[in-house]
Design a protein around this motif. Structure first.
Motif, mmCIF file in Angstrom:
data_model
loop_
_atom_site.group_PDB
_atom_site.id
_atom_site.type_symbol
_atom_site.label_atom_id
_atom_site.label_comp_id
_atom_site.label_asym_id
_atom_site.label_seq_id
_atom_site.Cartn_x
_atom_site.Cartn_y
_atom_site.Cartn_z
ATOM 1 N N UNK A 45 0.837 -1.197 0.000
ATOM 2 C CA UNK A 45 0.000 0.000 0.000
ATOM 3 C C UNK A 45 0.875 1.252 0.000
ATOM 4 N N UNK A 46 1.941 1.197 0.787
ATOM 5 C CA UNK A 46 2.852 2.345 0.848
ATOM 6 C C UNK A 46 3.484 2.638 -0.498
ATOM 7 N N UNK A 47 3.906 1.595 -1.203
ATOM 8 C CA UNK A 47 4.495 1.782 -2.533
ATOM 9 C C UNK A 47 3.476 2.374 -3.500
ATOM 10 N N UNK A 48 2.210 1.952 -3.362
ATOM 11 C CA UNK A 48 1.151 2.510 -4.215
ATOM 12 C C UNK A 48 0.952 3.996 -3.918
ATOM 13 N N UNK A 49 1.013 4.359 -2.645
ATOM 14 C CA UNK A 49 0.869 5.767 -2.265
ATOM 15 C C UNK A 49 2.037 6.601 -2.791
ATOM 16 N N UNK A 101 21.299 -4.638 10.314
ATOM 17 C CA UNK A 101 20.832 -3.480 9.549
ATOM 18 C C UNK A 101 19.408 -3.736 9.061
ATOM 19 N N UNK A 102 19.148 -4.971 8.614
ATOM 20 C CA UNK A 102 17.791 -5.328 8.174
ATOM 21 C C UNK A 102 16.799 -5.194 9.324
ATOM 22 N N UNK A 103 17.181 -5.709 10.486
ATOM 23 C CA UNK A 103 16.286 -5.643 11.635
ATOM 24 C C UNK A 103 16.013 -4.194 12.026
ATOM 25 N N UNK A 104 17.053 -3.375 11.963
ATOM 26 C CA UNK A 104 16.895 -1.954 12.257
ATOM 27 C C UNK A 104 15.905 -1.321 11.290
ATOM 28 N N UNK A 105 15.965 -1.745 10.033
ATOM 29 C CA UNK A 105 15.068 -1.189 9.018
ATOM 30 C C UNK A 105 13.626 -1.621 9.234
ATOM 31 N N UNK A 106 13.412 -2.903 9.545
ATOM 32 C CA UNK A 106 12.044 -3.393 9.700
ATOM 33 C C UNK A 106 11.349 -2.752 10.906
ATOM 34 N N UNK A 107 12.050 -2.627 12.013
ATOM 35 C CA UNK A 107 11.422 -1.926 13.140
ATOM 36 C C UNK A 107 11.452 -0.421 12.886
ATOM 37 N N UNK A 108 12.468 0.022 12.132
ATOM 38 C CA UNK A 108 12.596 1.442 11.817
ATOM 39 C C UNK A 108 11.501 1.964 10.918
ATOM 40 N N UNK A 109 10.855 1.084 10.155
ATOM 41 C CA UNK A 109 9.726 1.526 9.336
ATOM 42 C C UNK A 109 8.613 2.073 10.221
ATOM 43 N N UNK A 110 8.398 1.434 11.357
ATOM 44 C CA UNK A 110 7.382 1.925 12.300
ATOM 45 C C UNK A 110 7.826 3.242 12.920
ATOM 46 N N UNK A 111 9.105 3.323 13.243
ATOM 47 C CA UNK A 111 9.635 4.557 13.833
ATOM 48 C C UNK A 111 9.494 5.718 12.863
ATOM 49 N N UNK A 112 9.889 5.493 11.608
ATOM 50 C CA UNK A 112 9.819 6.578 10.622
ATOM 51 C C UNK A 112 8.374 6.937 10.326
ATOM 52 N N UNK A 113 7.515 5.937 10.236
ATOM 53 C CA UNK A 113 6.083 6.211 10.051
ATOM 54 C C UNK A 113 5.572 7.127 11.169
ATOM 55 N N UNK A 114 5.908 6.774 12.397
ATOM 56 C CA UNK A 114 5.422 7.524 13.549
ATOM 57 C C UNK A 114 5.957 8.948 13.560
ATOM 58 N N UNK A 302 2.638 9.621 6.514
ATOM 59 C CA UNK A 302 3.404 8.588 7.193
ATOM 60 C C UNK A 302 3.588 7.346 6.348
ATOM 61 N N UNK A 303 2.544 6.955 5.617
ATOM 62 C CA UNK A 303 2.626 5.790 4.732
ATOM 63 C C UNK A 303 3.712 5.988 3.672
ATOM 64 N N UNK A 304 3.777 7.193 3.141
ATOM 65 C CA UNK A 304 4.790 7.506 2.133
ATOM 66 C C UNK A 304 6.169 7.598 2.777
ATOM 67 N N UNK A 305 6.241 8.257 3.914
ATOM 68 C CA UNK A 305 7.520 8.460 4.585
ATOM 69 C C UNK A 305 8.195 7.174 5.011
ATOM 70 N N UNK A 306 7.409 6.189 5.484
ATOM 71 C CA UNK A 306 8.015 4.943 5.969
ATOM 72 C C UNK A 306 8.670 4.160 4.845
ATOM 73 N N UNK A 307 8.260 4.406 3.601
ATOM 74 C CA UNK A 307 8.852 3.684 2.483
ATOM 75 C C UNK A 307 10.287 4.125 2.227
ATOM 76 N N UNK A 308 10.666 5.276 2.763
ATOM 77 C CA UNK A 308 12.053 5.723 2.631
ATOM 78 C C UNK A 308 13.011 4.742 3.276
ATOM 79 N N UNK A 309 12.631 4.213 4.453
ATOM 80 C CA UNK A 309 13.464 3.227 5.145
ATOM 81 C C UNK A 309 13.541 1.931 4.353
ATOM 82 N N UNK A 310 12.421 1.513 3.804
ATOM 83 C CA UNK A 310 12.397 0.284 3.011
ATOM 84 C C UNK A 310 13.294 0.406 1.784
ATOM 85 N N UNK A 311 13.143 1.492 1.057
ATOM 86 C CA UNK A 311 13.935 1.699 -0.158
ATOM 87 C C UNK A 311 15.411 1.837 0.174
#
Length: 450
Positions: A45-49, A101-114, A302-311
């Motif tokens: 959904x985030x990528x679609x946004x 680094x991966x683990x930091x990113x996966x939990x970090x997606x919630x942090x960046x979203x927030x 937030x949905x758009x912003x959290x994708x920055x961590x994923x990318x």
């Protein structure tokens, strides 16, 4: 000077020790749980946004499109951290650092979203009519005036950290890359980079966003294609590389080649530190950029912003790590950008290191632009919009300085200030988590009904 460096190194060892790792990963995990792991479940959904956000919304309020805001965020994160930072994590913490680094990113997606949600929720309009936000506004407007000291602390740490992590460290990386690959003197690189920086940042967020919107997607695609070529040329080594990363995350890495070996704790420490350096989840910087983006709802941003961590981390950093692993150069004894360059040169002899130097230079340049906006907003929060132009001039001068001086100490200070930025931001996210959860539920229910 040596005693000062030792003192800062001692502080750095403390702030990036176990307590900081627990705070960063713990906050991200806490937010993931509170949100029902929504940031992971909603990646599609985030990528679609993100795709939709390219089209301007005339009704939404903001200075730039959400896509331009995301590209500004990525311009500040995709750079030295993805190339030199990943290599440093592997060189010092072993292949297992990549897993963390991966683990930091996966939990970090919630942090960046927030942090994006609260940044947009509590943003303001300054005396020049621009939308401004970020942790300092979220703390002051969300937690109340009595927490103003914590908001000011974030602004001070962010304003100072920018000159290291987002400015001189980046211009120094460009200078070294250009000198190594093409023999270009540092002062020449300095004049060119400073001139280009001044030309862009004097136009403010709209010009920074316009440049990032065009440059970042193009450079990211070129980089991914280049790494894919490296991986295809070493395809048989890929399964072994992935297995080494996973097994090393939970067991010490033995000495091999020029690699001195690493304990599990080293892997965790450098993986988390370089992961944060790469994607900045927890620092609060993404909220500063996304607060300028046009939006009707904080959750949408937030949905758009959290994708920055994923990318940034899951895609770009992973590509770099795999290139280093499959080519076998990770045990060569090299570190930083030199290690990444060795991987490219090994697969693409004759021009691999030059190609990486060019890519690193462009990424580092865009990082300078993104952090210029972050630093400007921090100092404007402290001293008002009158600080804007003096800051832009000082920032441009610092770019040149970074190309002609040794910056080992600047790296150390910047790393330390990053931790000091994270603390006020993470405290505010935990305190404001009920607001974040409530806004998220309301948005999801409304969109599911619609």
């Amino acid at each position: 000077m040596e005693s000062i460096s030792n003192f800062v190194g001692w502080i750095n060892g403390i702030v990036w020790g176990v307590p900081m790792i627990v705070l960063i990963l713990g906050t991200g995990l806490f937010l993931q749980i509170r949100l029902g792991f929504m940031p992971i479940r909603k990646i599609g959904y985030g990528l679609k946004m993100v795709r939709r956000s390219r089209v301007p919304d005339d009704i939404a309020d903001g200075d730039i499109t959400p896509f331009a805001a995301l590209m500004t965020t990525l311009s500040a994160t995709i750079g030295t951290g993805n190339i030199a930072g990943v290599a440093t994590a592997i060189a010092l913490g072993g292949p297992g650092a990549v897993f963390w680094m991966w683990m930091t990113a996966f939990v970090g997606m919630a942090t960046k979203y927030a942090e994006v949600v609260v940044a947009v929720k509590y943003r303001e309009i300054d005396d020049r009519g621009h939308f401004v936000g970020g942790p300092m506004y979220a703390i002051r407007n969300g937690l109340g005036a009595k927490w103003g000291w914590l908001a000011a602390a974030f602004a001070v740490f962010g304003g100072l950290a920018g000159f290291g992590i987002g400015n001189m460290v980046q211009s120094n990386s460009i200078s070294e890359a250009m000198n190594t690959a093409f023999g270009l003197p540092g002062w020449v690189s300095g004049v060119v980079i400073a001139g280009l920086t001044g030309a862009v940042i004097l136009g403010g967020i709209k010009r920074i966003g316009a440049v990032a919107e065009k440059l970042i997607p193009a450079m990211a695609v070129i980089y991914v294609v280049a790494v894919l070529i490296v991986l295809l040329l070493n395809l048989t080594a890929l399964p072994g590389a992935l297995m080494t990363i996973i097994t090393s995350a939970f067991s010490p890495t033995s000495a091999v080649g020029g690699f001195a070996g690493a304990a599990v704790m080293h892997g965790i420490r450098y993986g988390v530190a370089r992961g944060i350096f790469s994607n900045e989840a927890g620092l609060g910087t993404a909220g500063i950029a996304q607060a300028a983006g046009s939006t009707r709802d904080p959750v949408y941003s937030g949905m758009i912003g959290m994708m920055g961590t994923f990318i940034d981390t899951i895609i770009i950093c992973t590509m770099t790590a795999l290139a280093i692993m499959v080519t076998g150069v990770w045990s060569s004894g090299e570190s930083g950008a030199a290690l990444s360059a060795a991987a490219f040169e090994s697969a693409l002899p004759g021009f691999g290191s030059e190609l990486l130097a060019l890519l690193l230079s462009v990424f580092a340049f865009t990082t300078i632009l993104g952090w210029a906006f972050y630093g400007e907003r921090c100092w404007a929060y402290l001293f008002g919009t009158r600080a804007t132009m003096p800051f832009r001039i000082l920032w441009t001068v610092a770019v040149f300085v970074g190309t002609v001086v040794t910056l080992d100490f600047a790296w150390l200070v910047a790393d330390t200030l990053n931790a000091f930025m994270a603390i006020p931001n993470l405290i505010s996210l935990i305190a404001l988590s009920p607001v974040i959860v409530a806004l998220t539920k309301e948005y999801l229910q409304r969109n599911e009904r619609g």
